[in-house]
Design a protein around this motif. Structure first.
Motif, short mmCIF file in Angstrom:
data_model
loop_
_atom_site.label_atom_id
_atom_site.label_comp_id
_atom_site.label_asym_id
_atom_site.label_seq_id
_atom_site.Cartn_x
_atom_site.Cartn_y
_atom_site.Cartn_z
N ALA A 97 22.07 34.95 20.37
CA ALA A 97 22.84 33.81 20.89
C ALA A 97 24.11 34.29 21.58
O ALA A 97 24.53 33.79 22.64
N GLY A 98 24.76 35.28 20.96
CA GLY A 98 25.99 35.83 21.56
C GLY A 98 25.74 36.43 22.94
O GLY A 98 26.48 36.19 23.90
N LEU A 99 24.67 37.26 22.99
CA LEU A 99 24.34 37.87 24.28
C LEU A 99 24.04 36.82 25.34
O LEU A 99 24.48 36.90 26.50
N LEU A 100 23.27 35.80 24.91
CA LEU A 100 22.92 34.73 25.84
C LEU A 100 24.16 34.01 26.37
O LEU A 100 24.29 33.70 27.55
N ALA A 101 25.10 33.78 25.40
CA ALA A 101 26.33 33.09 25.79
C ALA A 101 27.11 33.91 26.82
O ALA A 101 27.62 33.38 27.83
N ILE A 102 27.19 35.23 26.57
CA ILE A 102 27.93 36.09 27.51
C ILE A 102 27.29 36.06 28.90
O ILE A 102 27.97 35.91 29.93
N VAL A 103 25.97 36.19 28.86
CA VAL A 103 25.26 36.18 30.15
C VAL A 103 25.47 34.86 30.88
O VAL A 103 25.76 34.81 32.07
N LEU A 104 25.33 33.75 30.12
CA LEU A 104 25.48 32.43 30.74
C LEU A 104 26.89 32.23 31.29
O LEU A 104 27.09 31.69 32.38
N LEU A 105 27.87 32.65 30.49
CA LEU A 105 29.26 32.49 30.93
C LEU A 105 29.51 33.30 32.22
O LEU A 105 30.15 32.82 33.17
N ALA A 106 29.01 34.54 32.21
CA ALA A 106 29.16 35.37 33.42
C ALA A 106 28.49 34.72 34.62
O ALA A 106 29.01 34.71 35.73
N LEU A 107 27.33 34.15 34.31
CA LEU A 107 26.58 33.50 35.38
C LEU A 107 27.33 32.30 35.95
O LEU A 107 27.42 32.10 37.17
N GLY A 149 10.36 34.93 10.35
CA GLY A 149 11.09 34.62 11.59
C GLY A 149 12.16 35.68 11.87
O GLY A 149 12.10 36.78 11.32
N PHE A 150 13.13 35.29 12.78
CA PHE A 150 14.23 36.22 13.07
C PHE A 150 15.26 36.10 11.99
O PHE A 150 15.48 35.01 11.45
N SER A 151 15.86 37.18 11.73
CA SER A 151 16.90 37.13 10.72
C SER A 151 18.13 36.45 11.32
O SER A 151 18.26 36.29 12.55
N LEU A 152 19.04 36.08 10.52
CA LEU A 152 20.28 35.42 10.97
C LEU A 152 21.07 36.34 11.91
O LEU A 152 21.60 35.91 12.94
N ALA A 153 21.07 37.59 11.51
CA ALA A 153 21.81 38.55 12.34
C ALA A 153 21.21 38.67 13.74
O ALA A 153 21.92 38.69 14.75
N GLU A 154 19.89 38.73 13.75
CA GLU A 154 19.22 38.82 15.05
C GLU A 154 19.53 37.59 15.91
O GLU A 154 19.82 37.69 17.11
N THR A 155 19.43 36.42 15.23
CA THR A 155 19.67 35.19 15.96
C THR A 155 21.10 35.14 16.50
O THR A 155 21.36 34.75 17.65
N MET A 156 22.06 35.57 15.69
CA MET A 156 23.47 35.54 16.10
C MET A 156 23.70 36.47 17.31
O MET A 156 24.38 36.12 18.28
N ILE A 157 23.12 37.64 17.20
CA ILE A 157 23.31 38.61 18.30
C ILE A 157 22.68 38.09 19.59
O ILE A 157 23.29 38.13 20.67
#
Lengths: 155, 725
Positions: free
Chosen positions: A16-26, A6-14
């Protein structure tokens, strides 16, 4: 044995972070857009309210309704409001307004229209605001209307 | 392993596709938000700016109404910055008006409108082109508040923004109405405007146009417009020569050049092939005919009903000098050759008698004049710098300005001599001497048919009957009226016809025209000074050509000279912007070439008399050397009696003058304030001209400068209102 990676923890964290930023901006953008839309939606009726208040004022002054309005308006010449602040609830929005009346003089310092009775001219300013003038993301919630008024012609 | 890698790739691909899909969706949402937000805000701003532009229009209307009520002739022609405050600026430029109104939010909105046709100097609007504020706005305002007939409102073309006076009429502006077309502009583009640059091109500005027609209601009946209206005959005698004619046109080509008379229209003399020229014109007379040589395919004729109204300008509606304002004493003011001005507290006739008996009497010298009248000894001129009222004295209410030896109105050998004292002494002499009366009747009236008779509407009136060949047949019948034979003879020789009476014309019982001078000589009735001359034995070479009366109001506008009695002026009359209003007759001798040289109504010179108006342009350049001058009038000539212009005489066959009038000529023949009296009912109203040629250019705008008809504090009623044309 089939080993699925699967995805590594680091990948998942990054991710999720990017998604959060995008969603917040949205969310921010949508909120702002909604505010602008709301403000624009209110501006049309507010313009009509502005026009109506000016027309109503001219009618009342011209017809001296209620009694004393004519003289009160035409004798007023001060920086303070002639009328207001007053409130009007229209379409579920509480508008507040103030009316100002000032003399108009020509370049010789003579009242415009000379001394002919019933020939005075006033500059009528209306200041209209709602929601205490200011709200987050909305900017200033106010507008002004200005025009000249002639004493005898109701125009 | 191979299968595991494939699965891995598949999952990553799905994640990638999902991420891409979400990105697309996100971008679409962001894009929509970015697009819709400002668009809706722009829509809201546009609504806001439209409101401001509309209010700018209404501000322009309020400004216009304030000016119009202060001055009903106003049409944006103050040619100055009229308002210049921190939040309002207005400039007028020859009929174009531009205003800036600072809104409470701090930026300018603009109103602008135009009366100017922008068609060159003067032109169809009587305005020069604007010097600094030409408008690229095709709707044109029209002020017809002081009009006496409907006015045409036209549109300018959309290229040069010029209005053609012959262009199509967009709408008609009724009597006593104003049509205002005002453009209001607002928006961020107006940020470039400023009092220094109030009329810039501002593409992108939000624009509104309001056009309204407002009227002062109920001021009187509608009148069929005409350049000349006469309650009596319209008679013009031209010098017999090729090319000489009467020309009748209209300043506004859309108006019919019309001539109306309640009696006959007769043009005699002139060119033998055509002596009346009015292309597209109309002549209306009692007999539906025009006695002239004209092209019937160009000029039509029709009936004039006695009851059809004329322009009714009553004495009370005429603009007059205030009795409480500047005044000059009534009497006779006499220029002497040394440049001194002498005053005699006497009416003209009494002055003539007095000075004949006392030729060296100096009267009161210097003459008492207010500061509003400047007397210049060098040019022998009187200049009116403001309105002046002629204050009656115990001796009379006339104003006379003459040279010391008077001025002849007609050359010595002219057969017509209405000022001959025969008119004054003849009736009494004949009434007292039946033999003399018969001699006069047979000498001058033999073809009359034995009767001279004026009567009222019931047929009652004095009658004089005789039978040719029978000296004992002369009979006078007062016919139940109070008129004497002397009264009848006086009326026959030019005294006013009594109100309500007219000549019994069923059998040609009006008197024949005759030569008073010859008749006086024939009958041995003593003559005397006549013809405007005062034959006193003094050395003085002044003639009418040496004197001048000038209208030159300080600060512009109209200077009005008002007399409750008659006004007799001698000399050239010039200037721009003046009126002579007389409760009696107006007599002007020696009229020069430029009487009312201005191009706008305010600069015209108008004449109004309750009695007759009489011109003679005779100039005696050197003793015994006579010449008629041309007369050019611009304005309104209105009399309740007759209009008589003498610019020619058979005694001076080669020295006639032209008569040109740009405006209106009205000989009402009655009191216009009496709405029940038809024009011509006082037995007068005759237009009687002798001239080299005549040109009448109909332009009703000048009536406003003479009329005070609008009530004080008039109100305007809105007839129509159109938004956003």
């Amino acid at each position: 044995m089939i080993r699925t990676r699967g995805f590594s923890l680091a990948e998942t964290m990054i991710a999720a972070g990017l998604l959060a930023i995008v969603l917040l901006a949205l969310v921010g953008l949508i909120t702002s857009t909604l505010s602008i839309n709301q403000k624009a939606t209110l501006l049309g009726p507010a313009t009509q309210v502005c026009d109506s208040l000016i027309q109503r004022t001219i009618y009342q002054v011209s017809n001296d309704t209620p009694a004393g309005t004519h003289d009160s308006f035409w004798n007023h010449n001060a920086a303070t409001p002639w009328k207001g602040p007053a409130k009007e609830n229209i379409g579920g929005v509480e508008y507040q307004y103030a009316l100002y009346a000032s003399d108009v003089k020509d370049t010789g310092g003579v009242p415009l229209g000379g001394t002919t009775p019933g020939n005075r001219v006033k500059k009528l300013d209306l200041e209209l605001w709602w929601w205490n003038r200011q709200r987050a993301h909305y900017g200033r919630l106010e507008l002004q209307g200005t025009r000249l008024v002639h004493e005898a012609s109701s125009i | 392993m191979v299968g595991g890698n494939a699965e891995m790739k598949k999952r990553r691909a799905m994640v990638l596709i999902t991420a891409l899909q979400m990105s697309v969706v996100t971008l679409m949402v962001v894009g929509a938000a970015l697009a819709l937000g400002p668009a809706s805000l722009t829509a809201g701003q546009t609504t806001l700016y439209q409101g401001e532009a509309q209010r700018a229009c209404e501000s322009g209307a309020a400004y216009a109404f304030s000016q119009i009520r202060h001055n009903p002739a106003w049409k944006g022609d103050k040619n100055a910055v009229t308002v210049n405050t921190s939040d309002l600026f207005v400039q007028e430029d020859r009929g174009n008006v531009v205003g800036l109104v600072r809104t409470a939010s701090g930026h300018w909105s603009q109103f602008r409108f135009r009366f100017n046709f922008q068609d060159g100097t003067a032109g169809g609007d009587n305005l020069d082109d604007p010097a600094s504020l030409p408008l690229d706005f095709s709707c044109v305002s029209v002020n017809n508040l002081q009009g006496f007939s409907p006015a045409a409102a036209r549109r300018a073309d959309s290229i040069s923004y010029t209005v053609s006076p012959s262009g199509p009429v967009h709408h008609s502006v009724p009597l006593w109405a104003v049509s205002l077309a005002i453009e209001g502009r607002s928006g961020s583009a107006c940020g470039r405007l400023s009092p220094a640059n109030p009329n810039l091109q501002i593409p992108g500005a939000t624009r509104r146009v309001v056009e309204m027609v407002c009227q002062v209601p109920d001021l009187g009946p509608t009148v069929q417009e005409s350049g000349s209206m006469s309650g009596g005959d319209f008679l013009v005698k031209l010098r017999d020569a090729a090319g000489l004619k009467v020309s009748v046109t209209s300043k506004d080509l859309a108006r019919t050049p019309r001539l109306r008379t309640k009696a006959r229209a007769t043009i005699s003399g002139g060119d033998t092939s055509k002596n009346y020229d009015s292309n597209g014109g109309e002549v209306k007379s009692k007999t539906s005919s025009l006695d002239a040589i004209y092209d019937s395919s160009q000029t039509s004729t029709g009936p004039e009903s006695p009851t059809d109204p004329f322009y009714q300008l009553a004495w009370n509606d005429v603009k007059k000098a205030e009795p409480t304002g500047a005044h000059v004493d009534a009497g006779t003011y006499v220029w002497w050759e040394d440049g001194s001005l002498h005053y005699y507290d006497l009416p003209y006739d009494q002055y003539v008698d007095f000075i004949t008996a006392n030729p060296n009497d100096q009267g009161l010298t210097p003459a008492p004049l207010p500061v509003e009248i400047a007397a210049d000894p060098a040019s022998k001129s009187l200049t009116l710098k403001d309105s002046v009222y002629v204050k009656p004295t115990t001796k009379g209410n006339e104003l006379n300005v003459i040279p010391r030896k008077g001025a002849p109105e007609l050359p010595p050998d002219d057969p017509e001599n209405t000022s001959n004292p025969f008119v004054k002494t003849g009736p009494a002499a004949l009434a007292a001497n039946p033999a003399l009366l018969y001699q006069w009747l047979t000498n001058t009236q033999a073809t009359q048919g034995g009767e001279i008779d004026f009567e009222d509407s019931s047929g009652n009136g004095p009658e004089l009957n005789w039978t040719p060949g029978d000296p004992t047949s002369v009979r006078f019948n007062p016919d139940g009226t109070n008129y004497t034979l002397q009264d009848l003879l006086a009326v026959a020789w030019g005294a006013p016809m009594p109100t309500g009476f007219g000549w019994d014309d069923s059998g040609q019982q009006a008197p024949l025209v005759f030569d008073y001078k010859l008749a006086a000589n024939d009958l041995g009735i003593p003559g005397g000074p006549s013809n405007g001359e005062i034959p006193i034995d003094v050395t003085d070479g002044l003639s009418a050509a040496d004197l001048k009366v000038r209208f030159q109001k300080t600060g512009g506008g109209q200077a009005v000279l008002t007399s409750e009695g008659s006004v007799r002026l001698t000399g050239t009359i010039d200037g721009t912007g003046g009126s002579i209003t007389s409760g009696g007759n107006i007599s002007i001798t020696g009229l020069g070439a430029s009487f009312g040289a201005g191009d706008s109504p305010a600069e015209a010179i108008n004449l109004y008399a309750k009695g007759d108006i009489r011109f003679s342009s005779l100039d005696e350049a050197t003793p015994g050397n006579f010449q008629f001058q041309n007369v050019k009038l611009k304005g309104v000539v209105y009399c309740q009696g007759d209009f008589v212009a003498r610019l020619g005489s058979t005694a001076l066959p080669g020295a006639w003058g032209r008569f040109d009038l740009d405006g209106l000529l009205i000989a009402y023949g009655g009191d216009p304030s009496d709405l029940t009296a038809i024009p011509g009912s006082n037995g007068k109203g005759k237009v009687d001209m002798r001239a080299e040629g005549a040109a009448l250019v109909f332009d009703p705008v000048y009536l406003g400068a003479l009329s005070n008809k609008l009530p004080l504090n008039f109100r305007l009623k809105t007839l129509s209102w159109n938004n956003n044309l």
